[in-house]
Design a protein around this motif. Structure first.
Motif, short mmCIF file in Angstrom:
data_model
loop_
_atom_site.label_atom_id
_atom_site.label_comp_id
_atom_site.label_asym_id
_atom_site.label_seq_id
_atom_site.Cartn_x
_atom_site.Cartn_y
_atom_site.Cartn_z
N ASN A 151 0.83 -1.21 0.00
CA ASN A 151 0.00 0.00 0.00
C ASN A 151 0.86 1.26 0.00
O ASN A 151 0.57 2.23 -0.69
CB ASN A 151 -0.95 0.00 1.20
CG ASN A 151 -2.04 -1.04 1.06
OD1 ASN A 151 -2.36 -1.45 -0.05
ND2 ASN A 151 -2.58 -1.48 2.18
N ASP A 152 1.95 1.24 0.80
CA ASP A 152 2.86 2.39 0.82
C ASP A 152 3.50 2.60 -0.55
O ASP A 152 3.65 3.72 -1.01
CB ASP A 152 3.95 2.20 1.88
CG ASP A 152 3.40 2.32 3.30
OD1 ASP A 152 2.25 2.80 3.45
OD2 ASP A 152 4.12 1.94 4.24
N LYS A 153 3.87 1.51 -1.19
CA LYS A 153 4.49 1.61 -2.52
C LYS A 153 3.50 2.20 -3.51
O LYS A 153 3.85 3.03 -4.34
CB LYS A 153 4.94 0.23 -2.98
CG LYS A 153 5.74 0.24 -4.24
CD LYS A 153 6.23 -1.15 -4.59
CE LYS A 153 7.06 -1.12 -5.86
NZ LYS A 153 7.50 -2.46 -6.24
N GLY A 154 2.22 1.77 -3.41
CA GLY A 154 1.18 2.34 -4.29
C GLY A 154 1.01 3.83 -4.06
O GLY A 154 0.87 4.62 -5.00
N ARG A 155 1.04 4.24 -2.79
CA ARG A 155 0.91 5.68 -2.49
C ARG A 155 2.11 6.45 -3.03
O ARG A 155 1.96 7.55 -3.57
CB ARG A 155 0.81 5.87 -0.98
CG ARG A 155 -0.53 5.51 -0.42
CD ARG A 155 -0.66 5.94 1.03
NE ARG A 155 -1.58 5.03 1.68
CZ ARG A 155 -1.29 4.26 2.71
NH1 ARG A 155 -0.10 4.31 3.25
NH2 ARG A 155 -2.18 3.46 3.22
N LEU A 156 3.30 5.88 -2.88
CA LEU A 156 4.50 6.55 -3.40
C LEU A 156 4.44 6.70 -4.91
O LEU A 156 4.82 7.73 -5.46
CB LEU A 156 5.76 5.79 -2.99
CG LEU A 156 6.14 5.88 -1.51
CD1 LEU A 156 7.32 4.98 -1.21
CD2 LEU A 156 6.46 7.31 -1.12
N LYS A 157 3.94 5.68 -5.60
CA LYS A 157 3.81 5.78 -7.05
C LYS A 157 2.83 6.88 -7.42
O LYS A 157 3.08 7.65 -8.35
CB LYS A 157 3.33 4.44 -7.64
CG LYS A 157 4.40 3.41 -7.75
CD LYS A 157 3.87 2.17 -8.42
CE LYS A 157 4.96 1.13 -8.57
NZ LYS A 157 4.46 -0.10 -9.16
N ARG A 158 1.71 6.95 -6.69
CA ARG A 158 0.74 8.02 -7.00
C ARG A 158 1.36 9.40 -6.75
O ARG A 158 1.15 10.33 -7.51
CB ARG A 158 -0.52 7.83 -6.16
CG ARG A 158 -1.39 6.68 -6.65
CD ARG A 158 -2.75 6.72 -5.99
NE ARG A 158 -2.67 6.46 -4.56
CZ ARG A 158 -2.83 5.27 -4.00
NH1 ARG A 158 -3.08 4.23 -4.74
NH2 ARG A 158 -2.75 5.12 -2.70
N LEU A 159 2.16 9.52 -5.67
CA LEU A 159 2.81 10.80 -5.39
C LEU A 159 3.82 11.13 -6.48
O LEU A 159 3.94 12.28 -6.90
CB LEU A 159 3.49 10.75 -4.03
CG LEU A 159 2.56 10.81 -2.81
CD1 LEU A 159 3.36 10.65 -1.54
CD2 LEU A 159 1.78 12.11 -2.78
N ASP A 160 4.58 10.13 -6.97
CA ASP A 160 5.53 10.37 -8.05
C ASP A 160 4.82 10.81 -9.31
O ASP A 160 5.28 11.72 -10.01
CB ASP A 160 6.34 9.09 -8.34
CG ASP A 160 7.38 8.81 -7.26
OD1 ASP A 160 7.69 9.75 -6.49
OD2 ASP A 160 7.88 7.67 -7.20
#
Length: 197
Positions: free
Chosen positions: A167-176
């Motif tokens: 989930n954190d990785k998905g959030r980081l991708k969205r932020l990128d």
């Protein structure tokens, strides 16, 4: 009055017991459903891992069979060449040309070629055996890792941490992605500021 008080106490106690029993039953049913869904997910994951391993085994088996066919074809080719060389050597010897130096040199080269081909064949067999042993060790290692992975994924804490990381990785991708979308806007505003100045 005592009787009314006792009956009220009994009624309240009965209501509390009923509420606790209902809460226990509902919690038990919820946990059972949760366990069933978790075990179903675990079964699906194990089936996925088994399918992937079966595909890997089938691919390796097919590759080894192709390599075996290739080696058999090479062996057949080398045996026909060996027979040709032997026939040539026998023909030269029977023709009575044994006495010339060229003939002796030719026979020596044929014998040397035959011995080199035999050494090459033995070396290829040795390499094949080493490769087979390496593949067997790799397959054992993969099955051991699969068992460790399934045991690791069976632990609920690890599963929760893994889900949190995903989930954190998905959030980081969205932020990128949002940052990349904003970068051209920032560059355009700085270009416009330079043009006006």
């Amino acid at each position: 009055m005592d009787l009314i008080l006792i009956s009220q106490i009994l009624a309240v106690t009965f209501c509390v017991v009923v509420v606790f029993a209902a809460a226990y039953y509902l919690g038990y049913r919820r946990n059972v459903r949760k366990f069933e869904t978790q075990s179903e997910q675990d079964r699906e994951e194990m089936l996925t891992i088994e399918r992937a391993l079966k595909e890997f085994w089938d691919h390796e088996k097919q590759r080894l069979e192709q390599e075996k066919e290739e080696l058999n074809r090479r062996i057949g080719f080398l045996e026909t060449r060996l027979d040709q060389y032997r026939r040539k050597a026998a023909g030269i010897g029977m023709m009575g040309l044994r006495k010339s130096k060229v003939t002796d040199m030719f026979i020596t080269l044929l014998i040397e070629n035959e011995s080199l081909e035999e050494k090459l064949f033995l070396q290829n067999l040795k390499l094949k055996q080493e490769r087979d042993e390496f593949l067997e060790n790799e397959l054992r290692s993969i099955s051991y890792k699969r068992i460790l992975l399934s045991e690791l994924l069976a632990q609920s804490e690890v599963r929760r941490e893994l889900e949190r990381a995903i989930n954190d990785k998905g959030r980081l991708k969205r932020l990128d992605i949002k940052q990349k979308d904003l970068d051209p806007l920032v560059a355009e505003t700085s270009d416009e500021a330079e043009k006006t100045a």
